[in-house]
Design a protein around this motif. Structure first.
Motif, PDB file in Angstrom:
ATOM      1  N   LEU A   1      17.185 -24.611  46.095  1.00  0.00           N
ATOM      2  CA  LEU A   1      18.398 -24.757  45.276  1.00  0.00           C
ATOM      3  C   LEU A   1      19.316 -25.868  45.776  1.00  0.00           C
ATOM      4  CD1 LEU A   1      20.283 -23.644  43.025  1.00  0.00           C
ATOM      5  CD2 LEU A   1      21.107 -21.965  44.667  1.00  0.00           C
ATOM      6  N   PHE A   2      19.446 -25.987  47.103  1.00  0.00           N
ATOM      7  CA  PHE A   2      20.345 -26.994  47.661  1.00  0.00           C
ATOM      8  C   PHE A   2      19.545 -28.113  48.348  1.00  0.00           C
ATOM      9  CE2 PHE A   2      23.038 -23.367  46.997  1.00  0.00           C
ATOM     10  CZ  PHE A   2      24.275 -23.903  46.665  1.00  0.00           C
TER      11      PHE A   2
ATOM     12  N   ALA B   1      16.826 -33.568  47.462  1.00  0.00           N
ATOM     13  CA  ALA B   1      16.332 -34.257  46.262  1.00  0.00           C
ATOM     14  C   ALA B   1      17.146 -33.889  45.024  1.00  0.00           C
ATOM     15  CB  ALA B   1      14.862 -33.908  46.038  1.00  0.00           C
ATOM     16  N   ALA B   2      17.773 -32.734  45.040  1.00  0.00           N
ATOM     17  CA  ALA B   2      18.495 -32.264  43.852  1.00  0.00           C
ATOM     18  C   ALA B   2      20.004 -32.262  44.074  1.00  0.00           C
ATOM     19  CB  ALA B   2      18.024 -30.861  43.499  1.00  0.00           C
TER      20      ALA B   2
ATOM     21  N   ARG C   1      22.489 -32.489  41.203  1.00  0.00           N
ATOM     22  CA  ARG C   1      22.588 -31.292  40.364  1.00  0.00           C
ATOM     23  C   ARG C   1      23.438 -30.212  41.033  1.00  0.00           C
ATOM     24  NH1 ARG C   1      20.644 -30.133  35.033  1.00  0.00           N
ATOM     25  NH2 ARG C   1      19.237 -31.824  34.573  1.00  0.00           N
TER      26      ARG C   1
ATOM     27  N   GLY D   1      27.005 -28.247  40.122  1.00  0.00           N
ATOM     28  CA  GLY D   1      26.989 -26.799  39.878  1.00  0.00           C
ATOM     29  C   GLY D   1      27.885 -26.042  40.845  1.00  0.00           C
ATOM     30  N   ALA D   2      27.829 -26.427  42.119  1.00  0.00           N
ATOM     31  CA  ALA D   2      28.634 -25.716  43.122  1.00  0.00           C
ATOM     32  C   ALA D   2      30.128 -25.971  42.907  1.00  0.00           C
ATOM     33  CB  ALA D   2      28.213 -26.142  44.524  1.00  0.00           C
TER      34      ALA D   2
END
Lengths: 329, 337
Positions: free
Chosen positions: A135-136, A139-140, A143, A147-148
Motif C-alpha cells: 500500500l505504501f 513505486a506508488a 497515489r 490518499g493519505a
C-alpha cells in the motif's frame, strides 16, 4: 533496507528542506488531488493545523493542553475535548492521541541502524517499501500520498465539525493542535504529507526522559542493560525522525521548543509558541502555562533510577542525537 | 475486536465511479500464513504472477502469453491494507472465549479523538476506502503502463493472509468485493510455522530468529495457535456478515486433493471462464511436484504438501495445548478435533 533509508533521508535534507522524505515528484498536483471534491476548504484546514511531535509524549500532552486552554483534551466527547467556560476565547483546539501516524506507519520492532548513527523506525513501511504491491510502496508514492492526505484531512475536518456542533460559540478560523507524539518515530512521514500546515517539535533531554524507563522492565544486569539500550535507541529514533520532519519544513512554518525552556519559564515559552502559531493572547492559556510541565526524571521524589555507569552509557548512546537536537530552531 | 459501526451510506457514496466499479472486481484471499495462499493466488492469476521486480508488482510467468483480450485476473501479493487499517501491537488476547487481535482500533475505538474512532466512522471509512481502492487501481494502471496486456475490467485477487486479524474491518469497508477464506487445518499451520522457524527454516533465515530451545518451541506453538485461531474467528465473523453470494470458504486440503474441481468452482464464482483443460494445465503447472526439487522440502517454502503431519510433529502434551486454543474454530471449519 538501511542503505535505502539513508539515501532517502539524505535526499530530503535540502537547504530549506523543500523535499520531504519520499516526497512526490509533483507536489503541486498532489496537493490539488488531495483537495479535490472533499466538500470543504481543505487548503484552509491544512493551513490551520499545527502538528506537534515531542520526544516525550507526556511533555507533548502538556504543551498541547497549555496551547489550547480553556479547552482540555478528553476522549469522551466526539470532538475530543471539553471546555471550561463558554468557549468564546478558544482560538485553538486539541487533537490529542489521534494516532494516525501509528496507522500510516505501524512500528513492530527495534529501530534500524547502528548506535551513534542516524536511526530509522522498524515500520512496515520501511521494510516493505520496495514491494510494488504494498500500500505504501515507493513505486506508488504518488497515489498513497494523495490518499493519505485526503484521509487525514477528512478525519480532522470531522473533528472540526464535531467541535462546532458540540460548542456552538467557537470562533471562525480555529487552529488545531494535533499532538502525534506517540507516533514521533514517523514524524517525517506525516510532515511530508502536510507541508502547508505548521510543525512544532518539542525536544527533551534523554537523561531526564529515560531515567524512569528502566523501572518498567524487570530484571537486573544484562536484562536491565538491554532495556536501557533499547529505550535509548528508541529515543534516538524519535529524535532523528523529528529532526528529519523539521528539516523538511520551511523555516517560517516550523518551530522547535526545548524542555528546559518549558521548565525554566513556561509562561514565556508558551507565549512564544502561541505567537508563532498566531493564536492571539489568552488569559486561560497563560494561567495553564504558568503551572509548567512535570519535571522530567525520577518520579519518586528524586530517587535515582540509573546508576552512574548507566547514565554514562546513556550519554554515549544518545550523543550524536543530542548534538543534532541543538541544531533545531 | 469490534468490527466498528456499519459502513454509512455517505462513506459508500461519493467515490470516483472508476474506483467504485473496481470494488466489485476485488477478491480478498484471507486465512493465515502457511495455508497455501501463494499457491492459490498463482493459480487464480495464471498466467500473470506476483513479481517484486516489476514496477506494478505483476508480470507474466516466463514462457507464458497473455490470453486473447488480456489477463483477466491480476495478483496482488500482500498489500497490507488490513495491517494499516488495524495495526496489531501484541499477540491476540482472549475475550469471551475467543481470541481477538490486540489492535489499536480495539483499544481506542471509543475515543472521540482517535483517528479511527467509531464516532468519526463516516470520515475515516470514506478516506480509507479511497486510499485502498486508489492503490489497487494504481497497480492496474502500472501493469498496463509496463506493457502487460490486461483485460478491460480485470479482477484483482488480493492475498492478505497476514492481515486476516482485520478481515472483518476490510470487508465491511468494501462490501461489494468478494471474500475468499482459504482455511487449512490449524494444527498443520502451527506445524508448518514451527518448521519454518526451526534452524535452517526459511523464516528463521529471513528473520534471523530460530526456535532452538524447548521454551522457545512452546512459546512459538502457543503464538502460532493463537494467531491462527484469531485469524479464523475474525474471518468467520466477516463471512457471517458478508453477502453469501460474494463469499466462499475453500479448504486447503480440498484444493490439494481436487485442484481442478475446486478451481473450476472458484473461477465460476468469480465470473471467469476457464475450460477444463486450461484449469488442468494451470493446476499442473503450479502443483507441488512442479516446484524444482532444490526449491522444495524441509525448511523451504514448499515443504511437503501433506496434510496431517502435525500428528508426527507434536507430542501428546503439545497437541493438547494446541487443541485447547484452536478446537472451536477447527470445528466450525469442519475439521475433526
Amino acid at each position: 533496507v538501511l542503505d535505502r533509508l539513508r539515501r532517502r533521508a539524505s535526499r530530503s535534507r535540502s537547504p530549506h528542506g523543500e523535499n520531504a522524505p519520499a516526497a512526490s515528484a509533483d507536489p503541486a498536483s498532489e496537493r490539488e488531488g488531495a483537495a479535490a471534491d472533499l466538500g470543504f476548504d481543505a487548503a484552509r484546514l491544512e493551513a490551520e493545523l499545527i502538528w506537534l511531535f515531542a520526544t516525550d509524549p507526556g511533555l507533548g500532552s502538556w504543551l498541547t493542553a497549555a496551547l489550547t486552554a480553556p479547552a482540555r483534551p478528553d476522549p469522551g466527547p466526539s470532538c475530543g475535548f471539553k471546555l471550561s467556560g463558554g468557549g468564546g476565547s478558544v482560538t485553538a483546539i486539541p487533537v490529542s492521541r489521534l494516532s494516525l501516524t501509528r496507522h500510516l506507519a505501524p512500528a513492530f520492532g527495534d529501530p534500524i541502524g547502528e548506535d551513534g548513527a542516524e536511526l530509522f523506525p522498524a515500520t512496515l513501511n520501511n521494510y516493505m517499501a520496495d514491494k510494488p504491491a504494498y500500500l505504501f510502496s515507493a513505486a506508488a508514492s504518488g497515489r498513497w500520498r494523495v490518499g493519505a492526505r485526503r484521509l487525514a484531512l477528512r478525519r480532522l475536518h470531522s473533528t472540526l465539525v464535531a467541535a462546532r456542533e458540540e460548542h456552538r460559540n467557537l470562533v471562525p478560523g480555529l487552529r488545531m493542535v494535533v499532538d502525534e507524539s506517540t507516533g514521533a518515530y514517523a514524524a517525517d512521514l506525516v510532515a511530508s504529507l502536510m507541508p502547508r500546515s505548521r510543525l512544532l517539535v518539542v525536544i527533551g533531554d534523554p537523561q531526564g526522559e529515560l531515567e524512569p524507563l528502566p523501572r518498567c522492565a524487570d530484571g537486573e544486569g544484562g536484562e536491565r542493560d538491554t532495556g536501557l539500550h533499547r529505550a535509548a535507541r528508541k529515543w534516538c529514533c524519535r529524535l532523528d525522525a523529528i529532526a528529519r520532519a523539521h528539516s523538511s519544513f520551511s523555516p517560517e512554518r516550523r518551530l522547535a521548543v526545548r524542555r528546559e525552556e518549558l521548565e525554566d519559564d513556561p509562561l514565556e515559552a508558551v507565549r512564544r509558541v502561541g505567537a508563532w502559531a498566531r493564536l492571539g493572547p489568552s488569559d486561560e492559556r497563560d494561567a495553564r502555562a504558568a503551572r509548567g510541565p512535570e519535571p522530567a526524571g525520577p518520579s519518586d521524589g528524586g530517587k535515582a533510577n540509573l546508576t552512574d555507569i548507566e547514565r554514562e552509557r546513556l550519554r554515549q548512546l544518545t550523543a550524536s542525537q543530542r548534538e543534532r537536537a541543538l541544531t533545531l530552531r | 475486536m469490534s468490527a466498528g459501526p456499519d459502513l454509512s451510506s455517505t462513506a459508500l457514496a461519493g467515490l470516483d465511479p472508476c474506483l467504485e466499479d473496481l470494488e466489485s472486481r476485488l477478491v480478498w484471499i484471507w486465512g493465515s500464513p502457511r495455508s497455501g495462499s501463494s499457491w492459490l493466488l498463482d493459480q487464480l492469476a495464471h498466467p500473470a504472477h506476483p513479481n517484486v521486480r516489476a514496477r506494478s508488482g505483476i508480470s507474466l510467468l516466463p514462457g507464458e502469453s497473455p490470453p486473447a483480450g488480456g489477463c483477466e485476473v491480476l495478483p496482488v501479493d500482500e498489500p497490507f491494507i488490513a495491517n494499516h487499517l488495524a495495526p496489531a501491537f501484541a499477540d491476540p488476547l482472549e475475550r469471551d472465549g475467543r481470541l481477538e487481535a490486540a489492535t489499536l482500533n480495539r483499544e481506542l475505538a471509543a475515543s472521540g479523538s482517535y483517528a479511527f474512532s467509531d464516532r468519526h466512522a463516516e470520515a475515516w471509512q470514506m478516506g480509507y476506502r479511497e486510499l485502498a481502492l486508489g492503490h489497487l487501481q494504481g497497480m492496474i494502471e502500472r501493469a498496463v503502463a509496463q506493457g502487460l496486456q490486461v483485460s478491460t475490467a480485470p479482477i484483482l485477487a488480493i492475498k492478505e493472509g497476514n492481515g486476516s486479524h482485520a478481515s472483518d474491518l476490510v470487508m465491511q469497508l468494501l462490501p461489494q468485493s468478494r471474500l475468499l477464506l482459504l482455511a487449512r487445518d490449524g494444527r498443520d499451520v502451527v506445524d508448518s510455522l514451527l518448521a519454518a522457524y526451526s534452524p535452517g527454516g526459511f523464516l528463521a533465515r529471513n528473520q534471523g530468529v530460530a526456535v532452538t530451545t524447548r521454551e522457545e518451541r512452546r512459546a512459538k506453538i502457543d503464538w502460532a495457535a493463537r494467531m491462527w485461531a484469531c485469524n479464523m474467528d475474525t474471518t468467520l465473523r466477516a463471512v457471517e456478515r458478508h453477502p453469501p453470494e460474494l463469499t466462499r470458504i475453500v479448504r486447503y486440503e480440498e484444493l490439494l486433493a481436487e485442484p481442478v474441481g475446486t478451481l473450476a468452482s472458484l473461477f465460476k464464482w468469480m465470473g471467469i471462464e476457464r475450460s477444463a483443460s486450461e484449469i488442468e494445465r494451470l493446476a499442473g503447472a503450479h502443483s507441488f511436484h512442479a516446484v524444482p526439487a532444490k526449491r522444495r522440502g524441509e525448511g523451504r517454502r514448499a515443504r511437503s504438501a501433506k496434510p496431517g503431519r502435525w500428528r508426527e510433529s507434536f507430542s501428546r502434551a503439545e497437541q493438547d495445548a494446541i487443541h485447547a486454543l484452536i478446537s472451536a474454530p477447527l470445528r466450525r471449519l469442519g475439521y475433526e478435533s
